[in-house]
Write an enzyme that holds these catalytic residues in place. Structure first.
Site, PDB file in Angstrom:
ATOM      1  N   VAL A  14       0.852  -1.135  -0.127  1.00 42.50           N
ATOM      2  CA  VAL A  14       0.183  -0.044  -0.069  1.00 42.50           C
ATOM      3  C   VAL A  14       0.784   1.173  -0.054  1.00 42.50           C
ATOM      4  O   VAL A  14       0.583   2.204  -0.850  1.00 42.50           O
ATOM      5  CB  VAL A  14      -1.017   0.075   1.153  1.00 42.50           C
ATOM      6  N   ASP A  32      10.235   3.425   6.731  1.00 46.03           N
ATOM      7  CA  ASP A  32       9.999   1.899   6.969  1.00 46.03           C
ATOM      8  C   ASP A  32      11.110   1.475   7.970  1.00 46.03           C
ATOM      9  O   ASP A  32      12.246   2.004   7.774  1.00 46.03           O
ATOM     10  CB  ASP A  32      10.192   0.897   5.555  1.00 46.03           C
ATOM     11  N   ARG A  37      14.656  -3.227   3.285  1.00 45.35           N
ATOM     12  CA  ARG A  37      13.704  -2.767   2.158  1.00 45.35           C
ATOM     13  C   ARG A  37      14.106  -1.280   1.630  1.00 45.35           C
ATOM     14  O   ARG A  37      13.922  -1.099   0.509  1.00 45.35           O
ATOM     15  CB  ARG A  37      12.261  -2.601   2.831  1.00 45.35           C
ATOM     16  N   THR A  91      -2.731  -4.540   9.029  1.00 43.76           N
ATOM     17  CA  THR A  91      -3.579  -4.804  10.358  1.00 43.76           C
ATOM     18  C   THR A  91      -3.960  -6.190  10.299  1.00 43.76           C
ATOM     19  O   THR A  91      -5.291  -6.491   9.498  1.00 43.76           O
ATOM     20  CB  THR A  91      -4.901  -3.962  10.364  1.00 43.76           C
ATOM     21  N   THR A 126      -6.639  -0.824   7.058  1.00 44.56           N
ATOM     22  CA  THR A 126      -8.075  -1.301   7.327  1.00 44.56           C
ATOM     23  C   THR A 126      -8.291  -1.756   8.851  1.00 44.56           C
ATOM     24  O   THR A 126      -7.668  -2.307   9.350  1.00 44.56           O
ATOM     25  CB  THR A 126      -8.316  -2.663   6.454  1.00 44.56           C
ATOM     26  N   CYS A 266      -6.481  -8.890   2.805  1.00 44.54           N
ATOM     27  CA  CYS A 266      -7.929  -8.023   3.037  1.00 44.54           C
ATOM     28  C   CYS A 266      -9.111  -8.879   3.215  1.00 44.54           C
ATOM     29  O   CYS A 266      -9.731  -9.081   4.267  1.00 44.54           O
ATOM     30  CB  CYS A 266      -7.962  -7.257   1.738  1.00 44.54           C
ATOM     31  N   ARG A 337       1.076 -13.333   2.084  1.00 41.31           N
ATOM     32  CA  ARG A 337       0.337 -13.150   3.379  1.00 41.31           C
ATOM     33  C   ARG A 337      -0.802 -13.839   3.476  1.00 41.31           C
ATOM     34  O   ARG A 337      -1.820 -13.698   2.499  1.00 41.31           O
ATOM     35  CB  ARG A 337       0.147 -11.576   3.497  1.00 41.31           C
TER      36      ARG A 337
END
Length: 427
Positions: A14, A32, A37, A91, A126, A266, A337
């Site tokens: 995201v 981050d 990364r 989340t 979210t 999600c 994930r």
């Protein structure tokens, strides 16, 4: 708006696309905690494959100045000059499917340590309705010593990133926005409207925006659970589910959902956030949780269907060599994930099968770290008693199944993706 400097907290699926987009018009600091990364992104390398090196190179800055562009960092002090902060951390849920707000809390503490009077903090993660103002704002106040809606303000604009989708990129997806006051809501909306070509929708409150996000994926989850249940019913009747869906789909208002394993960050997670909040208000959400039960049980169901088919073909299940095609949570994407492919794999191992995983997109080290499973990006040179297509990666269409199958073997297609001449049974 020329004085705006944006700090993006979290550079995953995201945060990075959003940071890159904002960096075409604003000075942006991408933060981050993962130093590896940061170093990779500074070199134009995105392991999520969401942003190409060409696009990154156009915006990357080597120094943290106020110039238009994107500076990557893991140092907290580099965020101090920002006046807008966008939190894009994950989340997840725990093993009992309870919301885990730890990343959100840590990110709020990070932002709280650098915000100043007049700054605006926007959350994209979210959450359940109320989380921004009830869980995050108190942390911002405690750490910063500032007063909410007097010294600093917040907004909520739920992410709508679709990993692996090169058509519906962040700027082409309409953005819901909101703010803690009417004026702040308009500022947040104007900020996103300056880069989102698809347009924006300013919600009347943060809670409305939070609720809108969490029901988007809950709705998809319930619809997929319905077709998964249909697949089970039609399987008993020896009717091809895909044929039924194609016939029903000729009606103009029939929704084109397909059966499969429902994972990812999600659809497989968000309904639990809404369910948790509903239960706090004394309401037990029956349809939402029923959909989750159906979808969470599909890995076990597919494993049992494969085992039955093998037994019918006189193939010994215990000790069988089984090839699983795909372990990511969706096609043509490296994201593993919350992938439900692992439920199928664990169940096959319970039957005593020897499972080989081939996925040209998945990071083998990440699969090992997250699931303690060995995955290969190279097709194994051996033959198998069973081949199961779990993820519809485009590379699988060109496989030569005669090289993969033993003389007595079966092919099971979870996604109804392969040419039917190769398939013994599908979901």
């Amino acid at each position: 708006m020329s004085k705006i400097k944006i700090g993006i907290i979290g550079l995953g699926y995201v945060g990075l696309p959003l940071a890159r987009l904002f960096a075409t018009k604003f000075s942006v600091v991408g933060f981050d905690i993962n130093q590896t990364r940061i170093e990779e992104l500074g070199q134009g390398k995105d392991v999520t494959r969401e942003i190409s090196k060409e696009l990154l190179d156009k915006v990357v800055l080597k120094e943290n100045k106020n110039d238009v562009g994107l500076f990557f960092t893991s140092k907290l002090e580099d965020l101090k000059d920002c006046n807008y902060f966008v939190v894009t951390v994950p989340t997840p849920v725990d093993k009992n499917n309870r919301p885990v707000l730890t990343p959100l809390i840590k990110a709020s503490e990070t932002v709280g340590s650098v915000i100043k009077k007049g700054d605006i903090v926007i959350y994209e993660s979210t959450v359940y309705p109320g989380a921004t103002e009830e869980d995050c704002v108190p942390i911002l106040e405690r750490v910063s010593g500032l007063v909410f809606n007097k010294d600093f303000f917040v907004g909520y604009s739920p992410e709508r990133i679709n990993p692996g989708d090169k058509k519906h990129t962040v700027e082409k997806i309409l953005k819901v926005t909101s703010g803690s006051t009417k004026e702040v809501g308009e500022k947040v909306n104007d900020l996103y409207a300056s880069v989102i070509t698809a347009g924006t929708h300013l919600a009347p409150s943060i809670k409305v925006a939070e609720a809108a996000k969490v029901i988007e994926n809950s709705q998809r989850d319930i619809n997929i659970a319905f077709v998964n249940e249909l697949a089970k019913i039609f399987g008993l009747m020896d009717i091809n589910t895909q044929d039924v869906l194609e016939a029903a789909g000729t009606k103009w208002n029939f929704l084109p959902f397909k059966p499969g394993l429902v994972g990812g960050h999600c659809i497989g997670v968000d309904p639990y956030y809404l369910a948790q909040k509903a239960q706090e208000y004394g309401y037990h959400p029956e349809i939402i949780l029923a959909g989750r039960r159906v979808n969470d049980g599909m890995g076990r169901y597919v494993a049992s269907e494969v085992a039955k088919l093998m037994i019918q073909r006189d193939i010994e299940v215990k000790g069988a060599e089984v090839l699983v095609l795909g372990i990511t949570f969706k096609e043509n994407c490296p994201d593993v994930r919350n992938t439900k492919a692992v439920d199928l794999i664990y169940e096959l191992k319970e039957y005593g099968a020897n499972v080989t995983i081939f996925d040209p997109h998945a990071n083998s080290k990440e699969v090992e770290r997250e699931y303690q499973l060995a995955s290969s990006v190279v097709l194994p040179k051996k033959k198998f008693d069973a081949v199961i297509l779990v993820v519809a990666h485009k590379e699988f269409l060109s496989l030569d199944f005669t090289d993969l199958k033993k003389e007595k073997s079966i092919v099971y297609d979870v996604k109804n993706f392969l040419d039917s001449k190769h398939v013994d049974k599908s979901l």
